[in-house]
Design an enzyme around this catalytic site. Structure first.
Site, PDB file in Angstrom:
ATOM      1  N   GLY A  20       0.826  -1.209   0.000  1.00  0.00           N
ATOM      2  CA  GLY A  20       0.000   0.000   0.000  1.00  0.00           C
ATOM      3  C   GLY A  20       0.857   1.254   0.000  1.00  0.00           C
ATOM      4  NE  ARG A  24       6.997  -0.616   5.429  1.00  0.00           N
ATOM      5  CZ  ARG A  24       6.170  -0.901   6.437  1.00  0.00           C
ATOM      6  NH1 ARG A  24       5.083  -1.585   6.198  1.00  0.00           N
ATOM      7  NH2 ARG A  24       6.459  -0.517   7.644  1.00  0.00           N
ATOM      8  NE  ARG A  43      -2.977  11.774  -9.145  1.00  0.00           N
ATOM      9  CZ  ARG A  43      -4.032  12.462  -8.718  1.00  0.00           C
ATOM     10  NH1 ARG A  43      -4.331  12.505  -7.453  1.00  0.00           N
ATOM     11  NH2 ARG A  43      -4.795  13.105  -9.578  1.00  0.00           N
ATOM     12  NE  ARG A  87      -3.737  -5.659   0.896  1.00  0.00           N
ATOM     13  CZ  ARG A  87      -3.190  -4.694   1.645  1.00  0.00           C
ATOM     14  NH1 ARG A  87      -2.272  -3.892   1.121  1.00  0.00           N
ATOM     15  NH2 ARG A  87      -3.529  -4.531   2.902  1.00  0.00           N
ATOM     16  CB  SER A  90      -0.336  -3.945   7.779  1.00  0.00           C
ATOM     17  OG  SER A  90      -1.029  -2.771   7.423  1.00  0.00           O
ATOM     18  CG  ASP A 204      -4.114  -3.081  13.828  1.00  0.00           C
ATOM     19  OD1 ASP A 204      -3.571  -3.061  12.706  1.00  0.00           O
ATOM     20  OD2 ASP A 204      -5.348  -3.053  13.979  1.00  0.00           O
ATOM     21  NE  ARG A 217       4.594  -0.342  13.076  1.00  0.00           N
ATOM     22  CZ  ARG A 217       3.271  -0.247  12.967  1.00  0.00           C
ATOM     23  NH1 ARG A 217       2.715  -0.176  11.795  1.00  0.00           N
ATOM     24  NH2 ARG A 217       2.505  -0.201  14.018  1.00  0.00           N
TER      25      ARG A 217
HETATM   26  N1  ADE Z   1      -4.797  -2.455   8.221  1.00  0.00           N
HETATM   27  C1  ADE Z   1      -4.048  -2.744   9.296  1.00  0.00           C
HETATM   28  N2  ADE Z   1      -4.782  -2.708  10.411  1.00  0.00           N
HETATM   29  C2  ADE Z   1      -6.051  -2.389  10.021  1.00  0.00           C
HETATM   30  C3  ADE Z   1      -7.268  -2.191  10.696  1.00  0.00           C
HETATM   31  N3  ADE Z   1      -7.324  -2.315  12.033  1.00  0.00           N
HETATM   32  N4  ADE Z   1      -8.369  -1.860   9.977  1.00  0.00           N
HETATM   33  C4  ADE Z   1      -8.289  -1.740   8.648  1.00  0.00           C
HETATM   34  N5  ADE Z   1      -7.167  -1.902   7.949  1.00  0.00           N
HETATM   35  C5  ADE Z   1      -6.051  -2.233   8.630  1.00  0.00           C
END
Ligand code: ADE
Length: 234
Positions: A20, A24, A43, A87, A90, A204, A217
């Site tokens: 994304g 990176r 962009r 892809r 995260s 997360d 990371r």
């Molecule tokens: N990408 C990484 N963590 C995310 C989350 N909590 N919600 C949506 N996209 C994410």
């Protein structure tokens, strides 16, 4: 050239890795590819092409969310001939057995809508990964000893989601993790007879509110790049 990609014909490889974050893309190309060269920066969305073990690879950013990914993937497939699209991103974990730093290989992705909704209309299309890529990525992740889960994920349109009831239903139905891009990637790949897979690192946790520490990371992202490259050329 397309409205969003200034690469010349032939500058984009048939195999494209899709983070994304454009920075990176730059880091991954400079770290893992031989002779990486910048092929797009319209962009600030970097694309680099180089080789990995003698195979030509492009690593190109997609931005966040399905509308942004849809622009780049449409142009990469339709104008530049991309055939294998992986892809590397995260996701937030939605199940207790999925831990921060684990890898999730998305077999399919649930959505409320995608940019393809306009043509699919009332059809509840089930976007799915390319099985060959999925199996090869699973083998590559196992060889690395990374905690790996294979199953369904949720591609959301909102990061700041205020519908906890919906999350509960997804958790009851076994959804492993949430991110914001995969369903449209798989749908476009199917439409254009290309191969696609999402390799995701858990950054997360929605249940424990744990987050991947910044110092971890880069390593987690590097593991994903290697898993994706090994799957692409297995
Ligand atoms: N990408 C990484 N963590 C995310 C989350 N909590 N919600 C949506 N996209 C994410």
């Amino acid at each position: 050239m397309t409205p969003h990609i200034s690469a010349q014909p032939g500058d984009i490889a048939e195999t494209v890795l899709l983070p994304g974050d454009p920075r990176r893309a730059k880091w991954a190309a400079e770290t893992f590819l031989d002779s990486p060269r910048l092929v797009n920066e319209v962009r600030g969305m970097f694309g680099f092409t180089g080789t990995w073990k003698g195979n030509e690879v492009t690593i190109h950013g997609t931005g966040m969310g399905m509308p942004s990914l849809s622009i780049y993937v449409n142009e990469l497939i339709r104008e530049y001939g991309a055939r294998t699209l992986i892809r590397i991103g995260s996701a937030g974990a939605m199940q207790p057995q999925v831990k921060v730093r684990d890898v999730v290989l998305a077999m399919t992705s649930t959505t409320l809508s995608t940019p393809s909704r306009g043509i699919l209309r009332e059809l509840n299309y089930a976007p799915c990964a390319d099985y060959g890529l999925l199996a090869a990525a699973h083998a590559a992740a196992a060889a690395k000893g990374v905690g790996t889960h294979v199953g369904g994920i949720y591609s959301s349109d909102v990061f700041y989601d205020e519908r906890p009831d919906l999350n509960e239903q997804m958790q009851r139905h076994g959804i492993l993790a949430v991110e914001m891009e995969t369903a449209e990637l798989y749908t476009l790949a199917a439409r254009h007879d290309a191969r696609a897979l999402s390799v995701l690192t858990i950054s997360d946790h929605l249940l424990t509110e744990e987050a991947l520490p910044p110092e971890d990371r880069e390593r987690s992202f590097g593991d994903m790049v290697e898993i994706a490259l090994e799957a692409a050329f297995a």
